[in-house]
Design a protein around this motif. Structure first.
Motif, PDB file in Angstrom:
ATOM      1  N   LEU A  31      40.814  43.668  42.516  1.00  0.00           N
ATOM      2  CA  LEU A  31      39.757  44.535  43.050  1.00  0.00           C
ATOM      3  C   LEU A  31      39.981  45.988  42.669  1.00  0.00           C
ATOM      4  O   LEU A  31      39.023  46.755  42.561  1.00  0.00           O
ATOM      5  CB  LEU A  31      39.687  44.396  44.577  1.00  0.00           C
ATOM      6  N   ALA A  32      41.234  46.357  42.446  1.00  0.00           N
ATOM      7  CA  ALA A  32      41.533  47.734  42.053  1.00  0.00           C
ATOM      8  C   ALA A  32      40.890  48.072  40.709  1.00  0.00           C
ATOM      9  O   ALA A  32      40.603  49.234  40.419  1.00  0.00           O
ATOM     10  CB  ALA A  32      43.042  47.958  41.987  1.00  0.00           C
ATOM     11  N   GLU A  33      40.652  47.054  39.882  1.00  0.00           N
ATOM     12  CA  GLU A  33      40.052  47.259  38.572  1.00  0.00           C
ATOM     13  C   GLU A  33      38.583  46.831  38.532  1.00  0.00           C
ATOM     14  O   GLU A  33      37.920  46.969  37.494  1.00  0.00           O
ATOM     15  CB  GLU A  33      40.837  46.471  37.519  1.00  0.00           C
ATOM     16  N   ALA A  34      38.094  46.302  39.646  1.00  0.00           N
ATOM     17  CA  ALA A  34      36.707  45.828  39.688  1.00  0.00           C
ATOM     18  C   ALA A  34      35.729  46.996  39.658  1.00  0.00           C
ATOM     19  O   ALA A  34      36.035  48.098  40.127  1.00  0.00           O
ATOM     20  CB  ALA A  34      36.485  44.985  40.940  1.00  0.00           C
ATOM     21  N   ARG A  35      34.538  46.725  39.100  1.00  0.00           N
ATOM     22  CA  ARG A  35      33.478  47.718  39.048  1.00  0.00           C
ATOM     23  C   ARG A  35      32.225  47.145  39.680  1.00  0.00           C
ATOM     24  O   ARG A  35      32.069  45.928  39.798  1.00  0.00           O
ATOM     25  CB  ARG A  35      33.196  48.123  37.593  1.00  0.00           C
ATOM     26  N   ALA A  36      31.333  48.031  40.076  1.00  0.00           N
ATOM     27  CA  ALA A  36      30.056  47.597  40.641  1.00  0.00           C
ATOM     28  C   ALA A  36      29.372  46.636  39.679  1.00  0.00           C
ATOM     29  O   ALA A  36      29.309  46.883  38.479  1.00  0.00           O
ATOM     30  CB  ALA A  36      29.164  48.809  40.908  1.00  0.00           C
ATOM     31  N   GLY A  37      28.878  45.523  40.211  1.00  0.00           N
ATOM     32  CA  GLY A  37      28.193  44.541  39.385  1.00  0.00           C
ATOM     33  C   GLY A  37      29.062  43.367  38.988  1.00  0.00           C
ATOM     34  O   GLY A  37      28.549  42.348  38.513  1.00  0.00           O
ATOM     35  N   ILE A  84      30.272  32.881  45.972  1.00  0.00           N
ATOM     36  CA  ILE A  84      30.249  33.979  45.010  1.00  0.00           C
ATOM     37  C   ILE A  84      29.362  35.118  45.534  1.00  0.00           C
ATOM     38  O   ILE A  84      28.406  34.883  46.279  1.00  0.00           O
ATOM     39  CB  ILE A  84      29.739  33.496  43.631  1.00  0.00           C
ATOM     40  N   GLY A  85      29.722  36.324  45.155  1.00  0.00           N
ATOM     41  CA  GLY A  85      28.930  37.489  45.522  1.00  0.00           C
ATOM     42  C   GLY A  85      29.023  38.546  44.425  1.00  0.00           C
ATOM     43  O   GLY A  85      29.660  38.320  43.383  1.00  0.00           O
ATOM     44  N   ILE A  86      28.409  39.687  44.652  1.00  0.00           N
ATOM     45  CA  ILE A  86      28.390  40.775  43.676  1.00  0.00           C
ATOM     46  C   ILE A  86      29.146  41.967  44.251  1.00  0.00           C
ATOM     47  O   ILE A  86      28.854  42.410  45.375  1.00  0.00           O
ATOM     48  CB  ILE A  86      26.939  41.186  43.342  1.00  0.00           C
ATOM     49  N   TYR A  87      30.111  42.461  43.482  1.00  0.00           N
ATOM     50  CA  TYR A  87      30.932  43.573  43.965  1.00  0.00           C
ATOM     51  C   TYR A  87      30.104  44.852  44.031  1.00  0.00           C
ATOM     52  O   TYR A  87      29.414  45.229  43.083  1.00  0.00           O
ATOM     53  CB  TYR A  87      32.143  43.778  43.057  1.00  0.00           C
ATOM     54  N   VAL A  88      30.187  45.531  45.176  1.00  0.00           N
ATOM     55  CA  VAL A  88      29.448  46.775  45.403  1.00  0.00           C
ATOM     56  C   VAL A  88      30.313  47.982  45.078  1.00  0.00           C
ATOM     57  O   VAL A  88      29.830  49.005  44.590  1.00  0.00           O
ATOM     58  CB  VAL A  88      28.961  46.846  46.875  1.00  0.00           C
ATOM     59  N   GLY A  89      31.624  47.854  45.342  1.00  0.00           N
ATOM     60  CA  GLY A  89      32.543  48.974  45.217  1.00  0.00           C
ATOM     61  C   GLY A  89      33.196  49.244  46.561  1.00  0.00           C
ATOM     62  O   GLY A  89      32.747  48.741  47.609  1.00  0.00           O
ATOM     63  N   ASP A  90      34.274  50.005  46.546  1.00  0.00           N
ATOM     64  CA  ASP A  90      34.966  50.363  47.791  1.00  0.00           C
ATOM     65  C   ASP A  90      35.377  49.143  48.607  1.00  0.00           C
ATOM     66  O   ASP A  90      35.292  49.142  49.841  1.00  0.00           O
ATOM     67  CB  ASP A  90      34.090  51.287  48.656  1.00  0.00           C
ATOM     68  N   THR A 144      38.833  41.226  50.194  1.00  0.00           N
ATOM     69  CA  THR A 144      40.219  41.562  49.873  1.00  0.00           C
ATOM     70  C   THR A 144      40.699  40.676  48.734  1.00  0.00           C
ATOM     71  O   THR A 144      40.143  39.593  48.483  1.00  0.00           O
ATOM     72  CB  THR A 144      41.141  41.349  51.090  1.00  0.00           C
ATOM     73  N   ASP A 145      41.748  41.122  48.055  1.00  0.00           N
ATOM     74  CA  ASP A 145      42.308  40.309  46.972  1.00  0.00           C
ATOM     75  C   ASP A 145      42.756  38.943  47.461  1.00  0.00           C
ATOM     76  O   ASP A 145      42.664  37.944  46.740  1.00  0.00           O
ATOM     77  CB  ASP A 145      43.489  41.044  46.319  1.00  0.00           C
ATOM     78  N   ALA A 146      43.243  38.886  48.707  1.00  0.00           N
ATOM     79  CA  ALA A 146      43.743  37.624  49.248  1.00  0.00           C
ATOM     80  C   ALA A 146      42.634  36.575  49.351  1.00  0.00           C
ATOM     81  O   ALA A 146      42.903  35.362  49.310  1.00  0.00           O
ATOM     82  CB  ALA A 146      44.368  37.855  50.621  1.00  0.00           C
ATOM     83  N   THR A 178      39.217  34.288  44.498  1.00  0.00           N
ATOM     84  CA  THR A 178      39.706  33.304  43.528  1.00  0.00           C
ATOM     85  C   THR A 178      39.733  33.922  42.128  1.00  0.00           C
ATOM     86  O   THR A 178      40.713  33.786  41.398  1.00  0.00           O
ATOM     87  CB  THR A 178      38.798  32.064  43.518  1.00  0.00           C
ATOM     88  N   THR A 179      38.665  34.597  41.765  1.00  0.00           N
ATOM     89  CA  THR A 179      38.593  35.292  40.481  1.00  0.00           C
ATOM     90  C   THR A 179      37.486  36.332  40.542  1.00  0.00           C
ATOM     91  O   THR A 179      36.570  36.241  41.373  1.00  0.00           O
ATOM     92  CB  THR A 179      38.343  34.322  39.299  1.00  0.00           C
ATOM     93  N   ILE A 180      37.595  37.324  39.677  1.00  0.00           N
ATOM     94  CA  ILE A 180      36.563  38.344  39.532  1.00  0.00           C
ATOM     95  C   ILE A 180      36.108  38.295  38.073  1.00  0.00           C
ATOM     96  O   ILE A 180      36.922  38.313  37.158  1.00  0.00           O
ATOM     97  CB  ILE A 180      37.097  39.759  39.860  1.00  0.00           C
ATOM     98  N   ARG A 181      34.790  38.227  37.867  1.00  0.00           N
ATOM     99  CA  ARG A 181      34.259  38.091  36.511  1.00  0.00           C
ATOM    100  C   ARG A 181      33.329  39.270  36.178  1.00  0.00           C
ATOM    101  O   ARG A 181      32.511  39.692  37.007  1.00  0.00           O
ATOM    102  CB  ARG A 181      33.465  36.790  36.377  1.00  0.00           C
ATOM    103  N   ARG A 182      33.484  39.796  34.984  1.00  0.00           N
ATOM    104  CA  ARG A 182      32.634  40.911  34.526  1.00  0.00           C
ATOM    105  C   ARG A 182      31.642  40.412  33.499  1.00  0.00           C
ATOM    106  O   ARG A 182      32.013  39.927  32.441  1.00  0.00           O
ATOM    107  CB  ARG A 182      33.496  42.040  33.926  1.00  0.00           C
TER     108      ARG A 182
END
Length: 226
Positions: free
Chosen positions: A172-178, A189-195, A214-216, A219-223
């Protein structure tokens, strides 16, 4: 000539300060336009005189000659300033490049625009298998597919397949909006907003909402978008 080049920015600033906003220009009278042109010529003559040491009639003649030598002198001030640069510095090419804001979409990036689109569905009921408002609501992967589809991005229909698209983001520290946030081994599944938050359709009886993540729980974050 070197001294003239040093004053080009001053000339450009003088002309730019005379340019009125587009709306004002569209409603300005012919008299106001003529007055602006006369002021511009006078200001330019003043700067030119300080550069060349020419005063009085000599300055006016030099100004008139220079402006008349520039085709389309009635064009916008930016274009006129560019021709003045070329006239004062032969062989120098185009005027120095000015900073231009990068092209953006919506809130600044495509990902931010995806989030803004997803926000339009806040409060929409969860409906298992729902992939359009015509069905009365959306499920988690239906929301993702609908939102990304509105931005020209095709993804599979179910979360277990959506979790394999794009490229993986480490945390999540490297995740971006979208970015897509996958949970429960690919069952949600959902869409990362930020913060540290995501927007998703959680479960039957609830509606599309924004909740902490949270990271815990991931399962995975996809861009899939920039």
């Amino acid at each position: 000539m070197i001294q003239a080049l040093a004053r080009v920015d001053e000339i450009r600033s003088g002309f730019a300060s005379l340019q009125e906003p587009a709306v004002a220009r569209s409603t300005a009278s012919a008299g106001a336009t003529a007055a602006g042109a006369a002021t511009g010529a006078a200001d330019f003559a003043s700067v030119l005189a300080s550069v060349t040491g020419t005063t009085g009639a000599g300055s006016a003649d030099l100004t008139t000659g220079l402006l008349s030598a520039l085709p389309g002198a009635q064009a916008g001030t930016d274009d006129l300033a560019s021709r003045l640069w070329s006239a004062l510095a032969p062989g120098s090419g185009a005027a120095p490049a000015t900073a231009t804001a990068p092209a953006t979409t919506g809130g600044g990036t495509v990902g931010a625009a995806v989030v803004e689109t997803a926000r339009e569905y806040l409060g929409v009921p969860y409906v298992w298998g729902g992939e359009s408002l015509a069905e009365g609501g959306l499920d988690c992967s239906g929301l993702v597919q609908l939102v990304l589809g509105r931005h020209g991005v095709d993804v599979p229909r179910v979360a277990a397949d959506q979790m394999r698209v794009g490229t993986e983001v480490a945390s999540l520290a490297e995740a971006r909006a979208g970015d897509l946030v996958v949970q429960r081994g690919g069952k949600h599944i959902g869409i990362y907003v930020g913060d540290g938050r995501m927007i998703h359709a959680p479960r039957p009886g609830e509606t599309v909402e924004i909740t902490p993540v949270t990271d815990a729980s991931v399962t995975t974050i996809r861009r899939v978008v920039g």
